[in-house]
Scaffold this active site. Structure first.
Site, PDB file in Angstrom:
ATOM      1  CG  HIS A 415     -97.490  14.938 -40.220  1.00  0.00           C
ATOM      2  ND1 HIS A 415     -98.249  14.060 -39.485  1.00  0.00           N
ATOM      3  CD2 HIS A 415     -96.722  15.601 -39.308  1.00  0.00           C
ATOM      4  CE1 HIS A 415     -97.957  14.177 -38.204  1.00  0.00           C
ATOM      5  NE2 HIS A 415     -97.029  15.111 -38.069  1.00  0.00           N
ATOM      6  CG  ASP A 419    -102.130  11.606 -36.533  1.00  0.00           C
ATOM      7  OD1 ASP A 419    -102.035  12.645 -37.218  1.00  0.00           O
ATOM      8  OD2 ASP A 419    -103.178  11.255 -35.964  1.00  0.00           O
TER       9      ASP A 419
END
Length: 444
Positions: A415, A419
């Site tokens: 992450h 995204d």
């Protein structure tokens, strides 16, 4: 005058001839004296042939790189294990001292952080002794065993059977005299006060642990250590997040059923599901290049090639060989590559090059019956796709409830770099391609 000149020439020629004869006699005498001092043995003849033959190859002297001084014994050493591997553990010996081995036959196995490497015998002969022991840490060039080329294998001695050994006669029995029994004296019973029971050391609420004798402690293999360290590093480094989706396998399984025979006839390999998911992953990686990228310090490295790592579970642990340039391969090439790597993994024949690199990993836990899971990223990659078992489940299709073969898909991603939007689009692309393989043909 002419006669004087002719006689002078004759004297000079006679003197030169006499000098040559004297020098020849001196050389012959010196040669005979040298022969008496140095007998013409086989070793001298070999030295003469080795250093004085003008046509001899300079590599002939070193044709036996493992040979000892006497030439009868050779040494088996640890081979080169790869650029990134500096040492290994001597796991086990495949032969015993006294057994005969052939040239290039494996006599021991070295377990490294990544693969298991065989130590082969450089010559045919009999193992005289092992220099190293099992469990030792060895490096390339370490001597493992000494092999004799002229020795004979040890004979197996058969233990004599119990029937052939004479039994010792049992000692004669001695007759015992009968003992006269006397009636015991009867005493009146004495009354004793009951002793107080000691309280138990452990309270009823404490758990009863099993004894240590029922436990076994064994050293952890190097491959398992490496797997544990990499998984923990992955957990500590990445900001891992997993997103899920489900895919209807009806159309893909029908495509596979319709063309499986023709596919085998033409390409010589079966059409499996893995090649379809590899092609779908390649399409998704091309649509979302950030999933194929990786963080390196303060930079992002975008890779314009696709090397797909395929997780394979073996008896010794999890290995992840790599299919190179999967974006340039068709279904048949991918199936052949997967079969080859899986065979080498089960045989323990994977090399360092087979597992180096990789930009994206696919793990198929469905072959073991896994319904759903959250796979862990394989560093230095940024994402991993988890496949799972195909189960018939009721789904709504055009307003009707039908039983369809369904599979859960899981995408674990870093992450920090990827995204949620890109991750969902990536997994959605795989779902669309698998449910309608015609998209690959039309590139839509």
């Amino acid at each position: 005058m002419a006669s004087r000149v002719a006689s002078g020439l004759l004297r000079r020629r006679a003197g030169a001839t006499l000098g040559l004869l004297r020098s020849y006699t001196h050389v012959r005498n010196y040669s005979s004296q040298l022969s008496a001092l140095i007998p013409a043995t086989s070793q001298c003849s070999k030295l003469t042939r080795r250093y004085y033959m003008p046509n001899a190859s300079p590599y002939q002297v070193w044709s036996r790189s493992f040979a000892s001084d006497n030439g009868d014994k050779v040494e088996a050493v640890v081979p080169f294990m790869g650029e990134s591997v500096t040492d290994g553990t001597l796991a086990n010996f495949l032969k015993k001292p006294g057994e005969r081995v052939e040239a290039d036959e494996a006599i021991a196995q070295i377990e490294t952080d990544k693969v298991t490497i065989d130590v082969a015998s450089p010559e045919a002969g009999v193992i005289e002794k092992f220099i190293a022991s099992e469990g030792d840490t060895v490096t390339p060039g370490t001597k493992i065993a000494i092999i004799s080329k002229s020795a004979q294998p040890a004979e197996t001695h058969v233990a004599p059977s119990e029937e052939s050994t004479p039994k010792e006669p049992s000692p004669p029995k001695v007759e015992e005299k009968p003992k006269v029994e006397t009636a015991p004296k009867v005493e009146p019973p004495k009354t004793q006060a009951p002793k107080p029971t000691a309280p138990s050391k452990t309270s009823p609420s404490e758990p009863q642990l099993p004894p240590k004798e029922r436990e076994r402690r064994v050293p952890m293999p190097r491959l398992r250590k490496r797997i544990a360290n990499r998984l923990k590093d992955s957990q500590n480094t990445f900001a891992m997040l997993t997103t899920f989706n489900e895919v209807d396998m009806t159309n893909l399984m029908k495509l596979r059923s319709d063309y499986k025979d023709e596919f085998v006839t033409k390409h010589g390999v079966k059409l499996g599901l893995m090649s379809c998911f590899v092609k779908a992953a390649v399409s998704a990686l091309q649509n979302q290049p950030i999933v194929n990228a990786v963080i390196d310090g303060d930079d992002i490295i975008y890779r314009d090639y696709v090397d797909v790592s395929v997780a394979v579970g073996t008896s010794k642990g999890l290995v992840v060989p790599v299919i190179r340039d999967a974006d340039t391969m068709n279904f048949a090439d991918i199936e052949k590559g997967i079969n080859n790597l899986a065979k080498k993994a089960n045989e323990g024949a994977l090399s360092i090059d087979d597992m180096a690199g990789g930009t994206f990993t696919i793990s198929n836990g469905g072959v073991y019956g896994s319904l759903i899971s959250t796979p862990i990223i394989n560093p230095p990659q940024s994402a991993i796709l988890g496949m799972h078992s195909i189960v018939q489940r009721p789904v709504v299709v055009n307003g009707d409830i039908l039983a369809r073969p369904m599979m859960y898909l899981a995408l674990t991603y870093d992450h920090r770099l990827i995204d949620g939007r890109e991750a969902v689009f990536f997994l959605r692309r795989i779902k669309d391609v698998v449910e309608d393989p015609r998209r690959l043909l039309l590139d839509i």
